[in-house]
Design an enzyme around this catalytic site. Structure first.
Site, PDB file in Angstrom:
ATOM      1  N   SER A   1     -12.994  -5.544   1.853  1.00  0.00           N
ATOM      2  CA  SER A   1     -13.988  -4.918   0.957  1.00  0.00           C
ATOM      3  C   SER A   1     -15.420  -5.317   1.317  1.00  0.00           C
ATOM      4  O   SER A   1     -16.214  -5.689   0.443  1.00  0.00           O
ATOM      5  CB  SER A   1     -13.699  -5.244  -0.516  1.00  0.00           C
ATOM      6  OG  SER A   1     -12.448  -4.755  -0.903  1.00  0.00           O
ATOM      7  N   PRO A   2     -15.797  -5.230   2.600  1.00  0.00           N
ATOM      8  CA  PRO A   2     -17.157  -5.624   2.999  1.00  0.00           C
ATOM      9  C   PRO A   2     -18.227  -4.668   2.469  1.00  0.00           C
ATOM     10  O   PRO A   2     -19.408  -5.004   2.482  1.00  0.00           O
ATOM     11  CB  PRO A   2     -17.104  -5.591   4.534  1.00  0.00           C
ATOM     12  CG  PRO A   2     -16.048  -4.573   4.833  1.00  0.00           C
ATOM     13  CD  PRO A   2     -15.008  -4.738   3.754  1.00  0.00           C
ATOM     14  N   LEU A   3     -17.775  -3.494   1.985  1.00  0.00           N
ATOM     15  CA  LEU A   3     -18.726  -2.532   1.412  1.00  0.00           C
ATOM     16  C   LEU A   3     -18.681  -2.576  -0.117  1.00  0.00           C
ATOM     17  O   LEU A   3     -19.148  -1.643  -0.786  1.00  0.00           O
ATOM     18  CB  LEU A   3     -18.399  -1.112   1.906  1.00  0.00           C
ATOM     19  CG  LEU A   3     -18.520  -0.924   3.416  1.00  0.00           C
ATOM     20  CD1 LEU A   3     -17.918   0.413   3.855  1.00  0.00           C
ATOM     21  CD2 LEU A   3     -19.990  -1.007   3.845  1.00  0.00           C
ATOM     22  N   GLY A   4     -18.136  -3.672  -0.660  1.00  0.00           N
ATOM     23  CA  GLY A   4     -18.066  -3.781  -2.124  1.00  0.00           C
ATOM     24  C   GLY A   4     -17.295  -2.609  -2.706  1.00  0.00           C
ATOM     25  O   GLY A   4     -17.760  -1.970  -3.650  1.00  0.00           O
TER      26      GLY A   4
ATOM     27  N   TYR B   1       0.843  -1.196   0.000  1.00  0.00           N
ATOM     28  CA  TYR B   1       0.000   0.000   0.000  1.00  0.00           C
ATOM     29  C   TYR B   1       0.881   1.250   0.000  1.00  0.00           C
ATOM     30  O   TYR B   1       1.547   1.568   0.978  1.00  0.00           O
ATOM     31  CB  TYR B   1      -0.946   0.016   1.203  1.00  0.00           C
ATOM     32  CG  TYR B   1      -1.900  -1.171   1.266  1.00  0.00           C
ATOM     33  CD1 TYR B   1      -2.165  -1.946   0.138  1.00  0.00           C
ATOM     34  CD2 TYR B   1      -2.529  -1.506   2.452  1.00  0.00           C
ATOM     35  CE1 TYR B   1      -3.034  -3.032   0.203  1.00  0.00           C
ATOM     36  CE2 TYR B   1      -3.409  -2.592   2.532  1.00  0.00           C
ATOM     37  CZ  TYR B   1      -3.644  -3.347   1.401  1.00  0.00           C
ATOM     38  OH  TYR B   1      -4.497  -4.413   1.474  1.00  0.00           O
TER      39      TYR B   1
ATOM     40  N   PHE C   1     -19.324   0.399  -3.355  1.00  0.00           N
ATOM     41  CA  PHE C   1     -20.536   0.357  -4.194  1.00  0.00           C
ATOM     42  C   PHE C   1     -21.782   0.108  -3.352  1.00  0.00           C
ATOM     43  O   PHE C   1     -22.855   0.640  -3.619  1.00  0.00           O
ATOM     44  CB  PHE C   1     -20.396  -0.721  -5.281  1.00  0.00           C
ATOM     45  CG  PHE C   1     -21.482  -0.652  -6.319  1.00  0.00           C
ATOM     46  CD1 PHE C   1     -21.375   0.212  -7.398  1.00  0.00           C
ATOM     47  CD2 PHE C   1     -22.631  -1.438  -6.212  1.00  0.00           C
ATOM     48  CE1 PHE C   1     -22.390   0.306  -8.355  1.00  0.00           C
ATOM     49  CE2 PHE C   1     -23.653  -1.358  -7.163  1.00  0.00           C
ATOM     50  CZ  PHE C   1     -23.529  -0.485  -8.233  1.00  0.00           C
TER      51      PHE C   1
ATOM     52  N   HIS D   1       0.316 -11.821   1.293  1.00  0.00           N
ATOM     53  CA  HIS D   1      -0.746 -11.052   0.624  1.00  0.00           C
ATOM     54  C   HIS D   1      -1.291 -11.809  -0.581  1.00  0.00           C
ATOM     55  O   HIS D   1      -2.508 -11.852  -0.806  1.00  0.00           O
ATOM     56  CB  HIS D   1      -0.149  -9.706   0.195  1.00  0.00           C
ATOM     57  CG  HIS D   1      -1.126  -8.605   0.029  1.00  0.00           C
ATOM     58  ND1 HIS D   1      -0.795  -7.289   0.094  1.00  0.00           N
ATOM     59  CD2 HIS D   1      -2.456  -8.613  -0.223  1.00  0.00           C
ATOM     60  CE1 HIS D   1      -1.856  -6.536  -0.096  1.00  0.00           C
ATOM     61  NE2 HIS D   1      -2.884  -7.318  -0.297  1.00  0.00           N
TER      62      HIS D   1
ATOM     63  N   GLY E   1     -23.469   3.138  -4.395  1.00  0.00           N
ATOM     64  CA  GLY E   1     -24.017   2.708  -5.684  1.00  0.00           C
ATOM     65  C   GLY E   1     -23.448   3.470  -6.872  1.00  0.00           C
ATOM     66  O   GLY E   1     -22.305   3.941  -6.829  1.00  0.00           O
TER      67      GLY E   1
HETATM   68  P1  ATR Z   1     -11.785  -1.713   0.600  1.00  0.00           P
HETATM   69  O1  ATR Z   1     -11.625  -2.880   1.471  1.00  0.00           O
HETATM   70  O2  ATR Z   1     -11.326  -1.995  -0.766  1.00  0.00           O
HETATM   71  O3  ATR Z   1     -11.282  -0.450   1.202  1.00  0.00           O
HETATM   72  P2  ATR Z   1     -14.610  -1.344   1.256  1.00  0.00           P
HETATM   73  O4  ATR Z   1     -14.268  -1.354   2.685  1.00  0.00           O
HETATM   74  O5  ATR Z   1     -15.603  -2.313   0.750  1.00  0.00           O
HETATM   75  O6  ATR Z   1     -13.333  -1.531   0.333  1.00  0.00           O
HETATM   76  O7  ATR Z   1     -15.069   0.114   0.794  1.00  0.00           O
HETATM   77  C1  ATR Z   1     -14.245   1.231   0.908  1.00  0.00           C
HETATM   78  C2  ATR Z   1     -14.933   2.391   0.225  1.00  0.00           C
HETATM   79  O8  ATR Z   1     -16.180   2.649   0.871  1.00  0.00           O
HETATM   80  C3  ATR Z   1     -14.170   3.680   0.250  1.00  0.00           C
HETATM   81  O9  ATR Z   1     -14.330   4.309  -0.997  1.00  0.00           O
HETATM   82  C4  ATR Z   1     -14.852   4.503   1.338  1.00  0.00           C
HETATM   83  O10 ATR Z   1     -14.824   5.877   1.038  1.00  0.00           O
HETATM   84  P3  ATR Z   1     -14.360   6.978   2.124  1.00  0.00           P
HETATM   85  O11 ATR Z   1     -12.895   6.833   2.270  1.00  0.00           O
HETATM   86  O12 ATR Z   1     -14.771   8.242   1.466  1.00  0.00           O
HETATM   87  O13 ATR Z   1     -15.132   6.690   3.385  1.00  0.00           O
HETATM   88  C5  ATR Z   1     -16.268   4.003   1.264  1.00  0.00           C
HETATM   89  N1  ATR Z   1     -16.964   4.032   2.571  1.00  0.00           N
HETATM   90  C6  ATR Z   1     -16.565   3.444   3.712  1.00  0.00           C
HETATM   91  N2  ATR Z   1     -17.476   3.619   4.688  1.00  0.00           N
HETATM   92  C7  ATR Z   1     -18.470   4.358   4.144  1.00  0.00           C
HETATM   93  C8  ATR Z   1     -19.687   4.875   4.629  1.00  0.00           C
HETATM   94  N3  ATR Z   1     -20.078   4.640   5.886  1.00  0.00           N
HETATM   95  N4  ATR Z   1     -20.464   5.602   3.776  1.00  0.00           N
HETATM   96  C9  ATR Z   1     -20.087   5.835   2.510  1.00  0.00           C
HETATM   97  N5  ATR Z   1     -18.950   5.361   1.989  1.00  0.00           N
HETATM   98  C10 ATR Z   1     -18.144   4.628   2.787  1.00  0.00           C
END
Ligand code: ATR
Length: 342
Positions: free
Chosen positions: A206-209, A60, A212, A127, A216
């Site tokens: 990536s629990p928040l996709g 990273y 997305f 990794h 969305g």
């Molecule tokens: P990764 O593991 O790849 O970081 P993730 O956890 O699924 O992926 O999602 C990360 C993304 O969700 C980031 O773009 C983050 O944006 P910010 O840095 O602007 O927060 C976004 N994200 C995380 N939490 C959020 C929330 N509560 N509302 C909106 N976006 C969120």
């Protein structure tokens, strides 16, 4: 805000906050790096809120994310956190490969210890698996690092069931990191049951996709040209057209429940079991607060069934990495008998 629960991760004694913080996006891949002057207060806020499990990697930045974390932990905070970092993600020929030969593993560990400015890494993951090195060989070196006190626990990321089993036979694996969310469920069939059989903790990335499930199609419209998500097939315009339905259904259900879509998506992961620790990534204090709030969202059996329907197999179009990264599917390694040394 309700307190963040603690949880046991794996069977070797590691205890972490039941939600972690993915730090990747602070330094790379999701647009330009964010200023230390914003990220350090965010890390402090996380610790003060009970989020103590930090996820980083030498990949990273590269390297700068570990340096950022070290800066944030100066002044006595190291003892209050659990640090997970990783080695062996190599970008070449347009694709992320794994590496795990012993001399390299050792050199990476020394490098991470220095950058993080610590004596011992709590959880050290490979990794990406090196498909040219028997996993027993990589594990042999990691085991030595445990014996020398340089790392406490061992993890794997993007590893197949067979690689996990072989690795675990050399030295217990504490955690496997895998992508798991309402839009990525390919580990559920084999990898996750194997972790559970072996008592290995599951760290859901990536629990928040990749955001997305939080925002969305609106997120996709806003991505800058240097944001790697533009290259991920699920974010291709033709697939977003299909995938937006998943987001809209999550959003509608969240509105009914009185929470945000991020909280509902995270709550779904938290409800998968007390052996699962999601590590949402964020660069904003208000989003971090929201994500912590997901720990208080309770889902009934009926609501889990509704989410199951929303996240059914045909709900998502597009491959995870589109061939840009080795995944668990291609992570089997040669037999130990084939190894001719470094
Ligand atoms: P990764 O593991 O790849 O970081 P993730 O956890 O699924 O992926 O999602 C990360 C993304 O969700 C980031 O773009 C983050 O944006 P910010 O840095 O602007 O927060 C976004 N994200 C995380 N939490 C959020 C929330 N509560 N509302 C909106 N976006 C969120």
């Amino acid at each position: 805000m309700a307190g963040v629960r603690r949880m046991k991760l794996g069977s070797q004694g590691l205890e972490v906050s039941s939600q972690g913080l993915g730090c990747m996006g602070m330094s790379c891949f999701y647009g330009s790096p964010k200023p230390d002057s914003d990220m350090i207060p965010l890390i402090h806020h996380a610790i003060n809120s009970g989020i103590t499990f930090f996820d980083t990697s030498d990949a990273y930045g590269p390297l700068t994310n570990e340096i950022l974390i070290a800066k944030a932990l100066k002044g006595g905070l190291r003892e209050r956190v659990e640090l997970g970092t990783k080695f062996g993600s190599i970008f070449s020929d347009g694709k992320v490969h794994g590496r795990g030969d012993p001399a390299y593993v050792r050199a990476c560990c020394e490098g991470s210890l220095k950058r993080l400015d610590i004596d011992c890494i709590d959880l050290y993951y490979q990794h990406r698996v090196d498909t040219g090195v028997p996993i027993e060989v990589t594990m042999g070196e990691l085991k030595k690092l445990v014996e020398e006190g340089k790392i406490k626990y061992i993890g794997l990321s993007e590893a197949s069931a067979s690689t996990i089993r072989r690795a675990h036979a050399v030295h217990p694996i504490t955690a496997v990191q895998l992508e798991w969310s309402l839009w990525t469920r390919d580990s559920e069939e084999e990898v996750i049951p194997t972790c559970r059989e072996l008592g290995i903790g599951i760290v859901a990335y990536s629990p928040l996709g990749q955001g997305f499930l939080s925002s969305g199609p609106k997120l996709v419209e806003k991505l800058s040209n240097d944001d790697i998500r533009k290259l991920l097939p699920k974010f291709y315009p033709e697939n977003v057209e299909h995938n937006k339905n998943l987001f809209e259904r999550v959003n509608a259900m969240a509105a009914r429940k009185g929470c945000t879509p991020s909280q509902l998506a995270l709550a779904w992961v938290h409800h998968q079991g007390n052996d699962v620790c999601p590590i949402p990534g964020t660069t904003k204090i208000e989003n971090l607060n929201q994500n912590i709030g997901a720990l208080s969202v309770k889902l009934t059996k009926e609501e889990m069934a509704e989410l199951e329907d929303i996240a059914s197999a045909d709900a998502v179009k597009g491959d995870r990495f589109g061939g840009m990264s080795l995944t668990w599917r291609e992570s089997n390694t040669p037999p130990l008998s084939s190894w001719k040394g470094d």
